[in-house]
Design a protein around this motif. Structure first.
Motif, PDB file in Angstrom:
ATOM      1  N   ASP A   1       6.178 -13.340  16.033  1.00  0.00           N
ATOM      2  CA  ASP A   1       5.480 -14.363  15.234  1.00  0.00           C
ATOM      3  C   ASP A   1       4.945 -15.541  16.039  1.00  0.00           C
ATOM      4  O   ASP A   1       4.035 -16.227  15.584  1.00  0.00           O
ATOM      5  CB  ASP A   1       6.421 -14.934  14.169  1.00  0.00           C
ATOM      6  CG  ASP A   1       6.786 -13.932  13.086  1.00  0.00           C
ATOM      7  OD1 ASP A   1       6.211 -12.818  13.091  1.00  0.00           O
ATOM      8  OD2 ASP A   1       7.633 -14.260  12.239  1.00  0.00           O
TER       9      ASP A   1
ATOM     10  N   LEU B   1       6.332 -13.734   9.788  1.00  0.00           N
ATOM     11  CA  LEU B   1       6.453 -12.381   9.232  1.00  0.00           C
ATOM     12  C   LEU B   1       5.217 -11.517   9.482  1.00  0.00           C
ATOM     13  O   LEU B   1       4.850 -10.689   8.647  1.00  0.00           O
ATOM     14  CB  LEU B   1       6.804 -12.397   7.742  1.00  0.00           C
ATOM     15  CG  LEU B   1       7.972 -13.281   7.289  1.00  0.00           C
ATOM     16  CD1 LEU B   1       8.452 -12.846   5.916  1.00  0.00           C
ATOM     17  CD2 LEU B   1       9.101 -13.307   8.283  1.00  0.00           C
TER      18      LEU B   1
ATOM     19  N   CYS C   1       5.063  -7.677   8.487  1.00  0.00           N
ATOM     20  CA  CYS C   1       6.110  -7.346   7.512  1.00  0.00           C
ATOM     21  C   CYS C   1       5.453  -7.125   6.153  1.00  0.00           C
ATOM     22  O   CYS C   1       4.486  -7.804   5.808  1.00  0.00           O
ATOM     23  CB  CYS C   1       7.121  -8.475   7.385  1.00  0.00           C
ATOM     24  SG  CYS C   1       7.954  -8.884   8.935  1.00  0.00           S
TER      25      CYS C   1
ATOM     26  N   TRP D   1      11.904  -8.096   2.609  1.00  0.00           N
ATOM     27  CA  TRP D   1      10.710  -7.669   3.338  1.00  0.00           C
ATOM     28  C   TRP D   1      11.063  -6.470   4.218  1.00  0.00           C
ATOM     29  O   TRP D   1      12.219  -6.300   4.601  1.00  0.00           O
ATOM     30  CB  TRP D   1      10.205  -8.782   4.252  1.00  0.00           C
ATOM     31  CG  TRP D   1       9.328  -9.773   3.601  1.00  0.00           C
ATOM     32  CD1 TRP D   1       7.990  -9.665   3.390  1.00  0.00           C
ATOM     33  CD2 TRP D   1       9.699 -11.059   3.079  1.00  0.00           C
ATOM     34  NE1 TRP D   1       7.504 -10.794   2.773  1.00  0.00           N
ATOM     35  CE2 TRP D   1       8.536 -11.662   2.568  1.00  0.00           C
ATOM     36  CE3 TRP D   1      10.893 -11.751   2.982  1.00  0.00           C
ATOM     37  CZ2 TRP D   1       8.522 -12.918   1.988  1.00  0.00           C
ATOM     38  CZ3 TRP D   1      10.894 -12.996   2.409  1.00  0.00           C
ATOM     39  CH2 TRP D   1       9.725 -13.573   1.908  1.00  0.00           C
TER      40      TRP D   1
ATOM     41  N   CYS E   1      10.117  -5.096   7.888  1.00  0.00           N
ATOM     42  CA  CYS E   1       9.462  -5.520   9.130  1.00  0.00           C
ATOM     43  C   CYS E   1       9.547  -4.403  10.169  1.00  0.00           C
ATOM     44  O   CYS E   1      10.464  -3.591  10.130  1.00  0.00           O
ATOM     45  CB  CYS E   1      10.125  -6.787   9.664  1.00  0.00           C
ATOM     46  SG  CYS E   1      10.001  -8.200   8.531  1.00  0.00           S
TER      47      CYS E   1
ATOM     48  N   GLU F   1      15.340 -14.791  11.741  1.00  0.00           N
ATOM     49  CA  GLU F   1      14.960 -13.874  12.827  1.00  0.00           C
ATOM     50  C   GLU F   1      15.004 -14.575  14.182  1.00  0.00           C
ATOM     51  O   GLU F   1      15.562 -14.054  15.156  1.00  0.00           O
ATOM     52  CB  GLU F   1      13.545 -13.335  12.578  1.00  0.00           C
ATOM     53  CG  GLU F   1      13.460 -12.372  11.413  1.00  0.00           C
ATOM     54  CD  GLU F   1      12.038 -11.868  11.161  1.00  0.00           C
ATOM     55  OE1 GLU F   1      11.896 -10.777  10.605  1.00  0.00           O
ATOM     56  OE2 GLU F   1      11.065 -12.580  11.519  1.00  0.00           O
TER      57      GLU F   1
END
Ligand code: NAG
Ligand code: NAG
Length: 299
Positions: free
Chosen positions: A124, A148, A151, A160, A162, A275
């Protein structure tokens, strides 16, 4: 998140318009606000995207790994709180060093060095800079990221999906056509200041000013504690959007959500934080050790 609490939040958020995340988008329609609240935050300049990206070396943590909540703050603002699952093997010295040096290069698992901001989120993160290196209170920072990327899903209680470790990194690069990223959830914050930076806390804030005065309208804080016996770092993240003025908070939230439904924006932000903070277990301690070979604290 408990489903009763979630249902209540969904009701609150139902008034916000939905966003189509594909196709062409009219930037002028997406944040119906202007100065002095939050400036245009669209990413328009592919020159601030990386030329290339590392592979997706590890699986990111999921939202389910953390304890978190997106809640209304006051009448119209939002608060996101996250207690991350403990991070094994990362010391408080290394974690502080990371925030201090995000804009400089650090050792990656492939033996090369990359801007530390990109290591913090392989998929990201696009660009970060600071007027002070290492970071210090009062510095102005720039953040360009696409939460995201790649995703699928819309959150709101649904997980979600991913891309897993080993798949092609979907993160945008300079050669990515603008049509692929211009309508997506994105962050381009060029005026975020460091409010607090200590051995256990970093806090960033965006200031908004009206003739009556200035206020911190969007703040993000990370606090950490290291347990030596367990060799784990515990991190809490708090994002606040708005400062308690019912009218102005509507405009601040509009600028922050940047065309995305407010609850969805909050949940996207939550997963992005989970994340990036969680991924430090895979690279940070080795990068810290390489950059600070004589450091006695922090293993
Ligand atoms: C971010 O927005 C500013 C305008 O506020 C713009 O000048 C700048 O080019 C943008 N950055 C990127 C990477 O698009
Ligand atoms: C928005 O931009 C104007 C002029 O470019 C600047 O004076 C102001 O401080 C900015 N406001 C925020 C909230 O960043």
């Amino acid at each position: 998140m408990k489903s009763a609490a979630l249902a209540a939040l969904l009701l609150i958020a139902a008034a916000a318009p939905a966003l189509a995340l594909t196709g062409t988008c009219d930037f002028s329609q997406r944040s119906p606000i202007g100065t002095p609240y939050v400036n245009n935050t669209k990413v328009t300049d592919a020159g601030r995207l990386p030329a290339s990206r590392t592979p997706l070396w590890w699986d990111f943590r999921t939202l389910q790994s953390a304890t978190w909540a997106c809640t209304k703050k006051g009448l119209n603002g939002w608060t996101l709180t996250i207690t991350h699952a403990p991070i094994p093997g990362v010391t408080k010295e290394a974690f502080k060093w990371m925030w201090a040096n995000l804009a400089t290069k650090a050792l990656a698992p492939d033996g090369n060095t990359y801007p530390m901001f990109q290591l913090l989120h392989l998929r990201d993160h696009a660009f970060h800079d600071s007027t002070a290196k290492p970071l210090k209170v009062g510095a102005t920072t720039t953040w360009v990221e696409f939460p995201l990327t790649g995703c699928s899903g819309s959150g709101k209680g649904q997980p979600w999906t991913c891309p897993p470790a080993g798949s092609a990194n979907p993160g945008f690069v300079q050669s990515s056509p603008q049509s692929e990223w211009q309508c997506l959830d994105q962050v381009n914050a060029t005026t975020t200041k460091v409010m607090l930076f200590s051995a256990s806390t970093v806090k960033f804030g965006t200031q908004g000013c009206i003739p009556a005065g200035c206020a911190w309208i969007i703040t993000t804080q990370h606090r950490w504690i290291y347990s030596k016996p367990k060799n784990v770092l515990s991190v809490k993240t708090t994002l606040r959007v708005g400062y308690g003025n019912p009218t102005n908070d509507v405009k601040i939230v509009d600028g922050w959500r940047n065309g995305v439904d407010a609850l969805e924006k909050c949940e996207r932000q939550a997963l992005h934080f989970v994340e990036e903070i969680g991924s430090t277990e895979h690279w940070l301690q080795a990068a810290y050790k390489a950059a600070n070979p004589t450091a006695t604290a922090g293993r």
